[in-house]
Write an enzyme that holds these catalytic residues in place. Structure first.
Site, PDB file in Angstrom:
ATOM      1  N   HIS A  69       0.883  -1.164   0.000  1.00  0.00           N
ATOM      2  CA  HIS A  69       0.000   0.000   0.000  1.00  0.00           C
ATOM      3  C   HIS A  69       0.921   1.215   0.000  1.00  0.00           C
ATOM      4  CE1 HIS A  69      -2.280  -3.084   2.287  1.00  0.00           C
ATOM      5  NE2 HIS A  69      -3.341  -2.594   1.699  1.00  0.00           N
ATOM      6  N   ASP A  72       2.553   1.814   3.263  1.00  0.00           N
ATOM      7  CA  ASP A  72       3.479   0.806   3.796  1.00  0.00           C
ATOM      8  C   ASP A  72       4.911   1.262   3.525  1.00  0.00           C
ATOM      9  OD1 ASP A  72       1.300  -0.825   4.342  1.00  0.00           O
ATOM     10  OD2 ASP A  72       1.512  -1.956   2.472  1.00  0.00           O
ATOM     11  N   MET A 103       2.598  -5.724  -7.921  1.00  0.00           N
ATOM     12  CA  MET A 103       1.286  -5.175  -7.535  1.00  0.00           C
ATOM     13  C   MET A 103       1.452  -4.083  -6.493  1.00  0.00           C
ATOM     14  SD  MET A 103      -1.083  -5.364  -4.786  1.00  0.00           S
ATOM     15  CE  MET A 103      -1.602  -6.880  -3.982  1.00  0.00           C
ATOM     16  N   GLU A 196     -10.851  -6.431  -4.986  1.00  0.00           N
ATOM     17  CA  GLU A 196     -10.786  -7.470  -3.945  1.00  0.00           C
ATOM     18  C   GLU A 196     -12.012  -7.420  -3.041  1.00  0.00           C
ATOM     19  OE1 GLU A 196      -7.102  -7.495  -1.761  1.00  0.00           O
ATOM     20  OE2 GLU A 196      -8.035  -8.461  -0.030  1.00  0.00           O
ATOM     21  N   LYS A 198     -14.632  -8.447   0.069  1.00  0.00           N
ATOM     22  CA  LYS A 198     -14.620  -8.930   1.457  1.00  0.00           C
ATOM     23  C   LYS A 198     -16.011  -8.666   2.027  1.00  0.00           C
ATOM     24  CE  LYS A 198     -12.140  -8.539   5.864  1.00  0.00           C
ATOM     25  NZ  LYS A 198     -11.067  -7.857   6.641  1.00  0.00           N
ATOM     26  N   GLU A 232      -9.361 -13.249  -2.143  1.00  0.00           N
ATOM     27  CA  GLU A 232      -8.543 -13.649  -0.990  1.00  0.00           C
ATOM     28  C   GLU A 232      -9.211 -14.824  -0.282  1.00  0.00           C
ATOM     29  OE1 GLU A 232      -7.092 -10.683   1.849  1.00  0.00           O
ATOM     30  OE2 GLU A 232      -7.534 -12.093   3.466  1.00  0.00           O
ATOM     31  N   HIS A 235     -11.240 -13.954   2.880  1.00  0.00           N
ATOM     32  CA  HIS A 235     -12.431 -13.136   2.665  1.00  0.00           C
ATOM     33  C   HIS A 235     -13.605 -13.980   2.165  1.00  0.00           C
ATOM     34  CE1 HIS A 235      -9.835  -9.257   2.117  1.00  0.00           C
ATOM     35  NE2 HIS A 235      -9.701  -9.816   3.291  1.00  0.00           N
ATOM     36  N   ASP A 260      -4.834 -13.402  -3.591  1.00  0.00           N
ATOM     37  CA  ASP A 260      -4.270 -13.260  -2.245  1.00  0.00           C
ATOM     38  C   ASP A 260      -4.429 -14.576  -1.501  1.00  0.00           C
ATOM     39  OD1 ASP A 260      -3.395 -10.706  -2.540  1.00  0.00           O
ATOM     40  OD2 ASP A 260      -4.903  -9.776  -1.256  1.00  0.00           O
ATOM     41  N   ASP A 270     -11.359 -11.909  10.018  1.00  0.00           N
ATOM     42  CA  ASP A 270     -10.347 -12.172   8.990  1.00  0.00           C
ATOM     43  C   ASP A 270      -9.038 -12.593   9.664  1.00  0.00           C
ATOM     44  OD1 ASP A 270      -8.863 -12.190   6.692  1.00  0.00           O
ATOM     45  OD2 ASP A 270      -8.979 -10.032   6.354  1.00  0.00           O
ATOM     46  N   ASP A 272      -6.236 -14.264   8.213  1.00  0.00           N
ATOM     47  CA  ASP A 272      -4.990 -14.115   7.444  1.00  0.00           C
ATOM     48  C   ASP A 272      -3.911 -15.104   7.879  1.00  0.00           C
ATOM     49  OD1 ASP A 272      -6.043 -12.030   5.915  1.00  0.00           O
ATOM     50  OD2 ASP A 272      -5.355 -10.492   7.318  1.00  0.00           O
ATOM     51  N   ASP A 302      -1.119 -12.840   1.300  1.00  0.00           N
ATOM     52  CA  ASP A 302      -1.656 -11.734   2.098  1.00  0.00           C
ATOM     53  C   ASP A 302      -2.033 -12.341   3.450  1.00  0.00           C
ATOM     54  OD1 ASP A 302      -2.818  -9.572   3.215  1.00  0.00           O
ATOM     55  OD2 ASP A 302      -4.478  -9.410   1.803  1.00  0.00           O
TER      56      ASP A 302
HETATM   57 MN   LIG Z   1      -7.488 -10.896   4.979  1.00  0.00          MN
END
Ligand SMILES: [Mn+2]
Length: 403
Positions: A69, A72, A103, A196, A198, A232, A235, A260, A270, A272, A302
């Site tokens: 991002h 980041d 990406m 994406e 979610k 993802e 998600h 992802d 979520d 992850d 991700d």
């Molecule tokens: Mn996630």
């Protein structure tokens, strides 16, 4: 930076057949290995991990690239001078360690200005600011080589149902994506968008919650060819859906622009989790699909390490994601090479697939008439045993390593 970069590796990539290599096209978000373990109930548990250290260590572990991002890499309040210095150092590290940025994406959810969403916020000032921030972040991503730009609508949703007209929200999202597609064309960038979905979190409900909603939305855009999906695992699983099947539907219409990878235990928050750590069977079929059906994009993780981990645990996590993917890749090869399984599949799917010319191809009045006049032995069709128990058990035996 020299001291940081010369710190020894804390995990061994290994030299067996599952050791990741750049040819595997594994990528990680800066926010993934850089995740500091904060959650809604507890503070950071790990110190900041410098992006330049992430580039070096991920490269040494066998990863191919990094995603980010905007914030980041470049802090929210950075001056233009600071931005340029950070980007220059990051580019140098990518170059030094042979890493790519396939990406990039925009953080449209962390700062309080986005508490009611970004492109779908009720406040026009917020919507306009979100477009500005995204255009700048697209410029940054393209400068670092990104060819895919992801849109996760972090807070594009609602808590108080009465606060927003959901049809208006979808229209606002469409206007924003249409505008940004035109911006990309105007700049002459080689960039595709990947949306994406979610279903919820952090908002009570998120607009465009699943792969299916997103695919339908994309078909309504001004430049649908520029836009695909970035599904993802976690998600789609939060919505109780079969991730493998959602990805297959996207792939079948050439809309799987990015993916992802992570894992999730049930329809909860979520999580992850490390790829393949929980839903082993679905992960096997997912890897089999990606490897056999022509997906050529990055295998992007991700996910993040458990909150219990220190930096060494973060590298254990990252290596685990990649090794597990490669283990499933090996299992898919075994499945394809297993004579008994393939014979069984041939038997299951055998027979005249056109059913004497009644199936397949386009509609014709003649075909309709023949179908309406045909005699079917329904009892015979109904009495068939499909041998799926045997097939599924053989699949389990492949996955568990006894075949
Ligand atoms: Mn996630």
């Amino acid at each position: 930076m020299t001291d940081l970069l010369n710190k020894p590796l804390t995990s061994e990539a290994g030299s067996d057949q599952f050791a990741p290599t750049k040819a595997d096209k594994f990528t990680f978000g800066l926010w993934t290995v850089g995740n500091r373990g904060r959650d809604p109930f507890g503070d950071f548990v790990r110190p900041v991990l410098n992006p330049l250290v992430q580039v070096k260590k991920l490269s040494e572990l066998g990863a191919w690239g990094l995603n980010f991002h905007d914030n980041d890499l470049v802090p929210f309040n950075a001056t233009p001078f600071e931005r340029d210095r950070i980007v220059k150092d990051f580019k140098q590290a990518l170059n030094d360690y042979g890493m790519v940025v396939p990406m990039a994406t925009t953080n449209l959810f962390f700062h309080p200005v986005f508490k009611d969403g970004a492109f779908t916020a009720v406040d026009p000032g917020v919507r306009a600011y979100a477009l500005q921030k995204t255009m700048r972040a697209i410029d940054l991503g393209v400068e670092l080589g990104a060819e895919t730009y992801v849109f996760w609508g972090g807070r594009e949703g609602v808590d108080a149902e009465a606060s927003k007209d959901p049809m208006e929200a979808v229209k606002r999202m469409r206007e924003a994506i249409n505008f940004l597609c035109e911006y990309v064309k105007d700049q002459g960038y080689n960039l595709r968008f990947a949306l994406e979905p979610k279903p919820n979190e952090p908002r009570t409900d998120t607009y465009l919650p699943t792969v299916g909603h997103m695919l339908a939305f994309i078909s309504t855009l001004d430049n649908p060819d520029m836009v695909g999906v970035n599904p993802e695992v976690a998600h789609e699983s939060m919505a109780g859906l079969n991730f493998y099947q959602g990805v297959a539907q996207a792939l079948e219409v050439n809309k799987l622009f990015h993916i992802d990878l992570n894992d999730q235990k049930g329809p909860r928050y979520d999580q992850d989790l490390r790829f393949g750590s929980e839903s082993i069977k679905n992960s096997f079929f997912l890897v089999k699909l990606l490897e056999e059906k022509g997906y050529t994009g990055p295998r992007a993780f991700d996910a993040h390490a458990y909150r219990t981990e220190d930096e060494a645990g973060v590298w254990d996590f990252a290596l685990g994601c990649m090794r597990t993917y490669n283990m499933f890749k090996e299992k898919a090869k075994r499945f394809a090479a297993d004579a008994e399984i393939q014979a069984l599949l041939s038997e299951i799917n055998g027979g005249d697939q056109t059913y004497g010319g009644l199936l397949g191809g386009k509609y014709s009045p003649e075909k309709a008439s023949r179908l309406k006049g045909s005699d079917f032995d329904v009892d015979k069709l109904a009495s068939r045993g499909y041998k799926y128990e045997k097939l599924d058990q053989l699949t389990i035996e492949i996955i568990l390593g006894v075949r």
